[in-house]
Design an enzyme around this catalytic site. Sequence first.
Site, PDB file in Angstrom:
ATOM      1  N   VAL A 114       0.412  -1.086  -0.025  1.00 13.80           N
ATOM      2  CA  VAL A 114       0.229   0.118  -0.313  1.00 13.80           C
ATOM      3  C   VAL A 114       0.989   1.441   0.117  1.00 13.80           C
ATOM      4  O   VAL A 114       1.538   1.174   0.801  1.00 13.80           O
ATOM      5  CB  VAL A 114      -1.038  -0.319   0.873  1.00 13.80           C
ATOM      6  CG1 VAL A 114      -1.559   0.849   1.230  1.00 13.80           C
ATOM      7  CG2 VAL A 114      -2.066  -1.273   1.810  1.00 13.80           C
ATOM      8  N   LEU A 144       3.541  -4.507   3.343  1.00 10.80           N
ATOM      9  CA  LEU A 144       3.688  -3.016   3.448  1.00 10.80           C
ATOM     10  C   LEU A 144       2.772  -2.372   2.942  1.00 10.80           C
ATOM     11  O   LEU A 144       2.141  -1.978   2.719  1.00 10.80           O
ATOM     12  CB  LEU A 144       4.725  -3.295   2.882  1.00 10.80           C
ATOM     13  CG  LEU A 144       5.861  -2.198   2.757  1.00 10.80           C
ATOM     14  CD1 LEU A 144       6.298  -2.164   3.938  1.00 10.80           C
ATOM     15  CD2 LEU A 144       6.715  -2.301   1.386  1.00 10.80           C
ATOM     16  N   CYS A 145       3.186  -1.185   4.371  1.00 14.45           N
ATOM     17  CA  CYS A 145       2.076  -0.146   3.908  1.00 14.45           C
ATOM     18  C   CYS A 145       3.506   1.094   4.274  1.00 14.45           C
ATOM     19  O   CYS A 145       4.167   1.678   4.722  1.00 14.45           O
ATOM     20  CB  CYS A 145       1.565   0.345   4.784  1.00 14.45           C
ATOM     21  SG  CYS A 145       0.478   1.586   4.905  1.00 14.45           S
ATOM     22  N   LEU A 146       3.972   2.171   3.051  1.00 10.87           N
ATOM     23  CA  LEU A 146       4.563   3.197   3.038  1.00 10.87           C
ATOM     24  C   LEU A 146       3.725   4.547   2.654  1.00 10.87           C
ATOM     25  O   LEU A 146       2.843   4.508   2.278  1.00 10.87           O
ATOM     26  CB  LEU A 146       5.693   2.794   2.427  1.00 10.87           C
ATOM     27  CG  LEU A 146       5.528   2.031   1.031  1.00 10.87           C
ATOM     28  CD1 LEU A 146       6.134   2.665   0.055  1.00 10.87           C
ATOM     29  CD2 LEU A 146       7.064   0.730   1.346  1.00 10.87           C
ATOM     30  N   LEU A 206       0.530   5.640   0.399  1.00  3.49           N
ATOM     31  CA  LEU A 206      -0.451   6.113   0.400  1.00  3.49           C
ATOM     32  C   LEU A 206       0.363   7.509   0.321  1.00  3.49           C
ATOM     33  O   LEU A 206       1.929   8.011   0.974  1.00  3.49           O
ATOM     34  CB  LEU A 206      -0.653   6.583   2.485  1.00  3.49           C
ATOM     35  CG  LEU A 206      -1.323   4.755   2.740  1.00  3.49           C
ATOM     36  CD1 LEU A 206      -1.588   5.500   4.573  1.00  3.49           C
ATOM     37  CD2 LEU A 206      -2.587   4.890   2.148  1.00  3.49           C
TER      38      LEU A 206
END
Length: 130
Positions: free
Chosen positions: A76, A103-105, A78
């Site tokens: 993801v 994984l969110c970055l 953002l």
Amino acid sequence: MKFYNSNEAGEVVGPYSHCVAAGNTYYISGQVPLHPANGQLVGSTIQEQTVQTLCNLRGVLQAAGLSISNIAKTTVFLTSMDDFDGFNEVYSEFMGTHRPARLCLGAGEIIHGCLLELDAIAYKKGREQE
């Protein structure tokens, strides 16, 4: 390899496919909150845009004969990590009890002014090798 595209996720606008299956593993291209019928950005909040992005993801999964339960990992992006809680609220509801790796970055900019982009890797047991 097998290639899939879905009208439920909008038109492919470049030299790629919505999804590529390599054996039992499916690689799903980044999905953004554009309405599949008209290509317009849906919503102005992270919650609204997350709903549309996940609907587009579901459309790609369905075109490949998959469902949410086949997702092994998501990535993801953002544009603002301040949106993490709002995103996570919608994402959690969408995934239900299924908990893929993630994984969110933070990303500087996403096409069309979108607040997020999400891709996925899915797996389908027993799929015939291609």
